[in-house]
Motif scaffolding. Structure first.
Motif, PDB file in Angstrom:
ATOM      1  N   ILE A  32       0.860  -1.186   0.000  1.00  0.00           N
ATOM      2  CA  ILE A  32       0.000   0.000   0.000  1.00  0.00           C
ATOM      3  C   ILE A  32       0.892   1.230   0.000  1.00  0.00           C
ATOM      4  N   ALA A  33       0.918   1.933  -1.116  1.00  0.00           N
ATOM      5  CA  ALA A  33       1.749   3.131  -1.279  1.00  0.00           C
ATOM      6  C   ALA A  33       1.145   4.014  -2.366  1.00  0.00           C
ATOM      7  N   ALA A  34       1.652   5.223  -2.499  1.00  0.00           N
ATOM      8  CA  ALA A  34       1.110   6.169  -3.478  1.00  0.00           C
ATOM      9  C   ALA A  34       2.091   6.424  -4.611  1.00  0.00           C
ATOM     10  N   SER A  35       1.548   6.667  -5.810  1.00  0.00           N
ATOM     11  CA  SER A  35       2.374   7.055  -6.957  1.00  0.00           C
ATOM     12  C   SER A  35       1.477   7.620  -8.045  1.00  0.00           C
ATOM     13  N   SER A  36       2.097   8.270  -9.033  1.00  0.00           N
ATOM     14  CA  SER A  36       1.352   8.797 -10.164  1.00  0.00           C
ATOM     15  C   SER A  36       1.111   7.674 -11.163  1.00  0.00           C
ATOM     16  N   SER A  37      -0.021   7.709 -11.851  1.00  0.00           N
ATOM     17  CA  SER A  37      -0.363   6.559 -12.686  1.00  0.00           C
ATOM     18  C   SER A  37      -0.366   6.819 -14.178  1.00  0.00           C
ATOM     19  N   PHE A  38      -0.414   8.057 -14.600  1.00  0.00           N
ATOM     20  CA  PHE A  38      -0.448   8.337 -16.029  1.00  0.00           C
ATOM     21  C   PHE A  38       0.958   8.649 -16.523  1.00  0.00           C
ATOM     22  N   ASP A  39       1.340   8.020 -17.638  1.00  0.00           N
ATOM     23  CA  ASP A  39       2.654   8.264 -18.222  1.00  0.00           C
ATOM     24  C   ASP A  39       2.686   9.544 -19.038  1.00  0.00           C
ATOM     25  N   ASP A  40       1.538   9.950 -19.536  1.00  0.00           N
ATOM     26  CA  ASP A  40       1.498  11.048 -20.492  1.00  0.00           C
ATOM     27  C   ASP A  40       0.200  11.836 -20.313  1.00  0.00           C
ATOM     28  N   ARG A  41       0.302  13.137 -20.419  1.00  0.00           N
ATOM     29  CA  ARG A  41      -0.846  14.006 -20.186  1.00  0.00           C
ATOM     30  C   ARG A  41      -1.982  13.731 -21.185  1.00  0.00           C
ATOM     31  N   PHE A  42      -1.651  13.481 -22.436  1.00  0.00           N
ATOM     32  CA  PHE A  42      -2.669  13.204 -23.441  1.00  0.00           C
ATOM     33  C   PHE A  42      -3.444  11.938 -23.081  1.00  0.00           C
ATOM     34  N   ASP A  43      -2.729  10.864 -22.703  1.00  0.00           N
ATOM     35  CA  ASP A  43      -3.398   9.630 -22.307  1.00  0.00           C
ATOM     36  C   ASP A  43      -4.325   9.873 -21.114  1.00  0.00           C
ATOM     37  N   ALA A  44      -3.857  10.683 -20.172  1.00  0.00           N
ATOM     38  CA  ALA A  44      -4.672  10.997 -18.995  1.00  0.00           C
ATOM     39  C   ALA A  44      -5.954  11.700 -19.407  1.00  0.00           C
ATOM     40  N   GLU A  45      -5.819  12.699 -20.250  1.00  0.00           N
ATOM     41  CA  GLU A  45      -7.003  13.457 -20.661  1.00  0.00           C
ATOM     42  C   GLU A  45      -8.001  12.598 -21.415  1.00  0.00           C
ATOM     43  N   VAL A  46      -7.509  11.779 -22.334  1.00  0.00           N
ATOM     44  CA  VAL A  46      -8.400  10.913 -23.111  1.00  0.00           C
ATOM     45  C   VAL A  46      -9.143   9.951 -22.187  1.00  0.00           C
ATOM     46  N   TRP A  47      -8.404   9.298 -21.298  1.00  0.00           N
ATOM     47  CA  TRP A  47      -9.032   8.325 -20.398  1.00  0.00           C
ATOM     48  C   TRP A  47     -10.022   9.010 -19.462  1.00  0.00           C
ATOM     49  N   LEU A  48      -9.608  10.124 -18.873  1.00  0.00           N
ATOM     50  CA  LEU A  48     -10.481  10.809 -17.920  1.00  0.00           C
ATOM     51  C   LEU A  48     -11.754  11.336 -18.574  1.00  0.00           C
ATOM     52  N   VAL A  49     -11.652  11.891 -19.779  1.00  0.00           N
ATOM     53  CA  VAL A  49     -12.841  12.384 -20.481  1.00  0.00           C
ATOM     54  C   VAL A  49     -13.779  11.220 -20.818  1.00  0.00           C
TER      55      VAL A  49
END
Length: 189
Positions: A32-49
């Protein structure tokens, strides 16, 4: 570990359950630990939208929805799980109600049993806190997926406490296929 499981199986189901519980406790405690999960801002935006549009019917508040999706993606990624699978599990378990409590006492989005807090030495953890609940739930599912050699139906049944039955895993698969699917998952038996 398999040899030990074989020896414990001969001793009875209580011993096997105790060994499995200890293995899962150790796995949770160390992961159980924390980290960032998206490698790229574009991928993040596409997935989140994309996922935000799918989740809007259940969570109308845009900011809360996007924050939850980021949290789900991060916890799933840390646990080497498909975020879409985790979304399907949450839909089936709690219908995205962070305050959900089952008849058996499981709590939060992923319906985690409270005894795990004591098992891993974190009795003050709040299972209705999304980050905590997602970390526990994703790591528990990751553990069962590894134990079941990647067979989703068996891992999901173990997660739900219904090993040997397909009702729960079929519900999760149906939710995944109907609402969350973006890529293929191996649902083989």
């Amino acid at each position: 570990m398999l040899l030990a499981a074989g020896n414990l199986a001969a001793q009875g189901p209580e011993s096997l359950e105790s060994m499995e519980r200890e293995a899962l406790r150790q796995f949770l405690e160390s992961n159980i630990a924390a980290s960032s999960s998206f490698d790229d801002r574009f991928d993040a935006e596409v997935w989140l939208v994309d996922m935000s549009a799918r989740l809007a019917r259940l969570l109308p508040d845009t900011q809360a929805r996007l924050e939850l999706l980021r949290q789900i993606h991060a916890a799933a990624t840390r646990s080497a799980l498909s975020p879409e699978l985790v979304l399907a599990v949450i839909e089936v378990e709690s219908h995205f109600d962070r305050f959900a409590v089952s008849r058996a006492g499981a709590q939060g989005l992923m319906q985690v049993m409270p005894f795990w807090k004591n098992e891993i030495g974190r009795p003050n953890d709040n299972l209705t806190d999304n980050l905590t609940n997602l970390d526990y739930g994703c790591r528990i599912l990751q553990f069962y997926l590894r134990r079941e050699d990647g067979v989703l139906a068996r891992a999901l049944a173990a997660y739900n406490g219904s090993s040997g039955k397909r009702v729960y895993s079929d519900k999760v698969e149906r939710a995944w296929r109907e609402r969350w699917r973006t890529n293929d998952l191996d649902w083989r038996e």
